[in-house]
Design an enzyme around this catalytic site. Structure first.
Site, PDB file in Angstrom:
ATOM      1  N   ARG A  24      -8.550  11.746 -31.076  1.00 21.23           N
ATOM      2  CA  ARG A  24      -8.775  12.797 -30.079  1.00 21.23           C
ATOM      3  C   ARG A  24      -9.193  12.184 -28.733  1.00 21.23           C
ATOM      4  O   ARG A  24      -8.414  12.148 -27.787  1.00 21.23           O
ATOM      5  CB  ARG A  24      -9.853  13.778 -30.589  1.00 21.23           C
ATOM      6  CG  ARG A  24      -9.885  15.106 -29.851  1.00 21.23           C
ATOM      7  CD  ARG A  24     -10.645  15.089 -28.538  1.00 21.23           C
ATOM      8  NE  ARG A  24     -12.036  14.692 -28.691  1.00 21.23           N
ATOM      9  CZ  ARG A  24     -12.832  14.428 -27.667  1.00 21.23           C
ATOM     10  NH1 ARG A  24     -12.388  14.504 -26.443  1.00 21.23           N
ATOM     11  NH2 ARG A  24     -14.086  14.046 -27.882  1.00 21.23           N
ATOM     12  N   HIS A 217     -22.729   8.481 -28.148  1.00 14.48           N
ATOM     13  CA  HIS A 217     -21.331   8.289 -27.768  1.00 14.48           C
ATOM     14  C   HIS A 217     -21.318   7.409 -26.518  1.00 14.48           C
ATOM     15  O   HIS A 217     -21.480   7.888 -25.407  1.00 14.48           O
ATOM     16  CB  HIS A 217     -20.711   9.659 -27.492  1.00 14.48           C
ATOM     17  CG  HIS A 217     -19.248   9.635 -27.219  1.00 14.48           C
ATOM     18  ND1 HIS A 217     -18.313  10.185 -28.069  1.00 14.48           N
ATOM     19  CD2 HIS A 217     -18.530   9.127 -26.181  1.00 14.48           C
ATOM     20  CE1 HIS A 217     -17.097  10.025 -27.564  1.00 14.48           C
ATOM     21  NE2 HIS A 217     -17.210   9.392 -26.408  1.00 14.48           N
ATOM     22  N   CYS A 250     -11.850   5.193 -19.722  1.00  7.73           N
ATOM     23  CA  CYS A 250     -12.690   6.214 -19.102  1.00  7.73           C
ATOM     24  C   CYS A 250     -11.914   6.838 -17.947  1.00  7.73           C
ATOM     25  O   CYS A 250     -11.454   6.142 -17.058  1.00  7.73           O
ATOM     26  CB  CYS A 250     -13.975   5.603 -18.585  1.00  7.73           C
ATOM     27  SG  CYS A 250     -14.959   6.803 -17.680  1.00  7.73           S
TER      28      CYS A 250
HETATM   29 MG    MG Z   1     -15.478   8.945 -25.137  1.00  9.96          MG
END
Ligand code: MG
Length: 310
Positions: A24, A217, A250
């Site tokens: 995901r 995370h 990112c």
């Molecule tokens: Mg992440």
């Protein structure tokens, strides 16, 4: 050497659950759109490597995230009644209804610790976002689903800069109070350092929210993800998010490294004598296979060290 030597260290948990986000969070942030069959094969390989929580996909709008437009197909191929959990990210009631219809009983919602990111990512402020999620969590819980909440920008925000610890705890508590069983603290731009992690977890503990309800995370944008993970383990956290192969850059840092790689995490955990239930060699194979599908090497250092060279 194909595995680290296990040398335990005091004060750390004996077992850690790796919450795999590659299919995901990883694929969502890859430039390429991967066919559903490849995603299914990737997920199957991850499950075979011993991962027991694999976030499979997301029901966000396909025009916003075309990489995950095949969510229904991907979910259709999963064994939702087996021992592996396959959480699905849902943004709203519509996404939840689609999930529930497909038999999904494990979902995740995503909030933001900052106003700017909430407005950019959710199209509304922090308070309105929490309000939007309230009926989603209530209905999910009513249907017997488990709900995890993500909280983005816990350590810094690209528009707002520093994010006050008290603000993160306040928003995190509101999400948990909706009925979420777990809150995953996200370092979305990878700027956290270990002292900051310990301070945030201490603030949550002081607010009555123990490490047992929290996950972390981390992003490796500045090379801090494993150091931050160790700091979190020292504070009692036992659920760590990671992305197989380190896939998923990112979105706010161009080509910079994004998600903490699952293999790098597992190498450290096994080196500390911490049980994960994961077969590192099989995991490396799965990520190396996926890297070939994506047509570029996996960012994970451990995959680069262990995968067979051409
Ligand atoms: Mg992440």
């Amino acid at each position: 050497m194909r595995a680290p030597r296990a040398v335990p260290r005091e004060g750390l948990p004996g077992r850690v659950t790796v919450y795999e986000v590659g299919p995901r969070d990883g694929l969502q942030n890859e430039p390429a759109v991967v066919p559903a069959a490849v995603k299914a094969a990737f997920i199957a390989r991850l499950a075979a490597a011993g991962l027991r929580v694999i976030e499979a996909t997301s029901f966000v709008r396909p025009d916003w995230v075309p990489q995950l437009a095949d969510a229904e197909q991907v979910i259709g191929g999963l064994d939702l009644a087996g021992e592996v959990r396959y959480p699905v990210l849902v943004p709203n009631m519509r996404g939840l209804a689609r999930c529930l219809d497909l038999g999904v009983r494990d979902i995740a919602i995503f909030g933001s610790a900052t106003e700017t990111f909430a407005r950019r990512n959710l199209n509304r402020g922090v308070a309105a976002a929490v309000e939007m999620f309230e009926p989603v969590v209530a209905r999910a819980r009513g249907e017997g689903a488990r709900v995890r909440a993500y909280l983005s920008m816990c350590f810094g925000d690209p528009w707002e800069g520093d994010v006050p610890i008290g603000q993160v705890v306040t928003v995190g508590r509101r999400l948990l109070d909706l009925g979420c069983e777990q809150l995953s603290l996200g370092d979305t731009i990878g700027v956290a350092t270990p002292g900051h992690v310990a301070a945030l977890l201490a603030a949550f503990a002081e607010a009555g929210i123990g490490a047992g309800r929290l996950a972390v995370h981390f992003h490796d944008t500045y090379g801090q993800a494993l150091a931050n993970t160790l700091a979190a383990l020292e504070c009692g956290v036992t659920v760590v998010d990671a992305s197989a192969g380190g896939i998923g850059g990112c979105p706010f840092a161009g080509s910079a490294t994004g998600n903490l790689a699952t293999e790098d995490l597992v190498w450290m955990l096994h080196g500390l004598g911490i049980d994960t239930g994961i077969d590192l060699a099989a995991l490396v194979e799965a990520s190396d296979w996926m890297a070939r599908q994506l047509g570029r090497p996996a960012p994970s250092r451990v995959v680069q060290a262990l995968a067979p060279k051409e």
